[in-house]
Design a protein around this motif. Structure first.
Motif, PDB file in Angstrom:
ATOM      1  N   ILE A 142      -9.925   0.358  -0.150  1.00 17.67           N
ATOM      2  CA  ILE A 142      -9.517   1.048   0.740  1.00 17.67           C
ATOM      3  C   ILE A 142      -9.342   2.342   1.038  1.00 17.67           C
ATOM      4  CG2 ILE A 142      -7.552  -1.353   1.487  1.00 17.67           C
ATOM      5  CD1 ILE A 142      -5.728   1.216  -0.108  1.00 17.67           C
ATOM      6  N   GLU A 143      -9.115   2.740   2.599  1.00 16.35           N
ATOM      7  CA  GLU A 143      -9.715   4.078   2.584  1.00 16.35           C
ATOM      8  C   GLU A 143      -8.478   4.859   3.390  1.00 16.35           C
ATOM      9  OE1 GLU A 143     -12.738   7.036   4.147  1.00 16.35           O
ATOM     10  OE2 GLU A 143     -11.608   6.077   5.591  1.00 16.35           O
ATOM     11  N   THR A 144      -7.692   5.359   2.647  1.00 16.42           N
ATOM     12  CA  THR A 144      -6.086   5.829   3.545  1.00 16.42           C
ATOM     13  C   THR A 144      -6.484   7.200   4.064  1.00 16.42           C
ATOM     14  OG1 THR A 144      -5.959   7.333   1.282  1.00 16.42           O
ATOM     15  CG2 THR A 144      -4.798   5.380   0.892  1.00 16.42           C
TER      16      THR A 144
ATOM     17  N   PRO B 189      -3.781   1.614   5.600  1.00 15.81           N
ATOM     18  CA  PRO B 189      -4.835   2.218   5.118  1.00 15.81           C
ATOM     19  C   PRO B 189      -6.122   1.205   5.524  1.00 15.81           C
ATOM     20  CG  PRO B 189      -3.817   0.747   3.555  1.00 15.81           C
ATOM     21  CD  PRO B 189      -2.719   1.397   4.260  1.00 15.81           C
ATOM     22  N   ARG B 190      -7.590   1.735   5.976  1.00 12.95           N
ATOM     23  CA  ARG B 190      -8.174   0.924   6.694  1.00 12.95           C
ATOM     24  C   ARG B 190      -9.911   0.249   5.613  1.00 12.95           C
ATOM     25  NH1 ARG B 190     -14.196   2.666   7.649  1.00 12.95           N
ATOM     26  NH2 ARG B 190     -13.868   5.102   6.683  1.00 12.95           N
TER      27      ARG B 190
ATOM     28  N   GLN C  95      -0.194   8.736  -3.834  1.00  7.02           N
ATOM     29  CA  GLN C  95      -1.433   9.918  -2.537  1.00  7.02           C
ATOM     30  C   GLN C  95      -2.992  10.665  -3.377  1.00  7.02           C
ATOM     31  OE1 GLN C  95      -0.274  10.613   0.429  1.00  7.02           O
ATOM     32  NE2 GLN C  95       1.057   8.931   0.071  1.00  7.02           N
TER      33      GLN C  95
ATOM     34  N   HIS D 175       1.046  -1.196   0.497  1.00  8.23           N
ATOM     35  CA  HIS D 175      -0.134  -0.324   0.114  1.00  8.23           C
ATOM     36  C   HIS D 175       1.157   1.687   0.027  1.00  8.23           C
ATOM     37  CE1 HIS D 175       0.802   1.384   4.256  1.00  8.23           C
ATOM     38  NE2 HIS D 175       0.728  -0.126   4.477  1.00  8.23           N
TER      39      HIS D 175
END
Length: 412
Positions: free
Chosen positions: A219-221, A227-228, A199, A194
């Motif tokens: 995912i969520e950065t 990341p989540r 960005q 990841h």
């Protein structure tokens, strides 16, 4: 997990890594880092957030020798990934919050050969895998590795004789393979690559095209080191399983037949992702300042990236972290799908071993580009092994912190 390795010199001894290799000098502006905080673990195949109790480092397995001092940077860690097509090993030592690779190994073993037809691992395939794992076991001993994790993926999950094979490996090599779930496979792939994601804001997609399966992770950065995971999906289509399910008549198809085969491959992959595609609708429609981001880790994307660059032979430093226009990757995929096997063999970075499987990889890749229409594709030559190493080192670092805290409390 990855589908196939691009060509490498001295493949049996060194894999695709130049040794020793420092992740800080591999041409990336953002080298891999290992944080003490536990990393995210993928959740079930439903939208939502990973639970806090799932954010634990992966278990470590001691391989022998005296108990190590985990606070010392000389401690060696190892990760073995036995996939449907490849057996891979990576040995590294911590270097600050990064790590330095001190040994690596990669061999095509085709463990899943014939699995789609028989439901079993063949004797020949198991022999090849055991031979490769014996090389890995020897390297673990010579490098004095104390902490290791060895995983097996889709082929061993699906095979009716998978458990017997795992026991044979333990008996003949001393390596205890952990047959991980598709969920854990996805989590480790994200953890391993990841840092190469562009960005930006908004959800991003990371995928891994394997030999026997493909994993997609949304995912969520954010501000955190890891990341989540918002959602994920695994389907039983990889380059080996898809190739064997859509046979090409030993390479005898004409151009019209090859293109028809490619369309049928894409249709099968698209259908397998149908439910996941519906779950992605809210994220695709979400207003965002940045365009969709996409990162792929597999031999398919690294090979196509090599063709995009016009490399005469595979060069990891040129490929790992590369950003390629999605349209360029589509063009290469379609060109490859129209060539016969002999024509693909003549291309640099493909050769004889990869000519049979690369079309299936192209079909999966194009379907993913339809699913998550990013303008650019990030390319990662890293994945499960790096994810295992980060998780092991994070767990050790967390253990050191806990022991130091306990000592301070006893001193009070």
């Amino acid at each position: 997990m990855a589908d196939f390795d691009p060509p490498a010199t001295q493949e049996e001894d060194r894999g695709r890594h130049d040794l020793p290799q420092d992740p800080q000098s591999d041409g990336q502006s953002d080298p891999p880092s290992v944080k003490a905080a536990p990393d995210n673990k993928a959740k079930s195949k439903r939208p939502g957030n990973a639970r806090d109790e799932d954010l634990r480092p992966a278990p470590a397995i001691r391989t022998g020798g005296p108990a190590p001092n985990l606070g010392q940077s000389r401690q060696a860690y190892a990760a073995i990934d036995l996939g449907t097509n490849n057996c891979r090993l990576l040995i590294a030592r911590p270097s600050g919050e990064n790590f330095v690779v001190i040994d690596a190994f990669s061999r095509v073993v085709r463990l899943g050969e014939g699995l789609a037809q028989t439901g079993r691992l063949s004797d020949e395939a198991m022999d090849r895998a055991v031979a490769a794992l014996k090389v890995c076991a020897d390297k673990l001993r010579r490098r004095n590795v104390h902490l290791a994790r060895s995983v097996a993926t889709e082929a061993c999950r699906r095979a009716s004789n998978g458990e017997a094979f795992i026991e044979r490996v333990r008996t003949e090599t001393g390596i205890a393979l952990d047959v991980i779930s598709a969920q854990e496979e996805a989590r480790l792939a994200v953890l391993g690559c990841h840092v190469l994601l562009e960005q930006g804001e908004g959800p991003a997609m990371i995928f891994d095209i394997g030999g026997g399966s493909t994993e997609l992770v949304l995912i969520e950065t954010g501000e955190g080191a890891v990341p989540r995971i918002l959602d994920w999906q695994s389907v039983p289509w990889g380059v080996v399983s898809l190739t064997e399910s859509f046979a090409d008549g030993a390479g005898s198809l004409d151009r019209v037949q090859r293109l028809d085969r490619y369309r049928r491959m894409r249709r099968a992959v698209r259908d397998s992702f149908a439910d996941f595609s519906e779950r992605l609708d809210p994220f695709r429609d979400m207003p965002a300042r940045d365009p969709p981001r996409l990162l792929g880790t597999s031999g398919t994307v690294t090979t196509l990236a090599s063709l995009h660059l016009g490399l005469p032979q595979y060069d990891r430093r040129a490929v790992d972290g590369l950003i390629v226009p999605a349209t360029a990757m589509r063009d290469i995929a379609r060109d490859l799908s129209s060539l016969d096997r002999a024509g693909r063999q003549e291309l640099p970075c493909i050769g004889r071993d990869r000519a049979e499987l690369v079309v299936a990889g192209c079909a999966i890749l194009e379907t993913i580009l339809d699913l998550w229409p990013a303008e650019k594709l990030g390319v990662a030559d890293r994945g499960i092994r790096e994810g295992i190493l980060r998780s092991l080192m994070a767990g050790a670092r967390l253990g050191d912190a806990n022991r130091a805290l306990a000592r301070r409390e006893r001193a009070l």
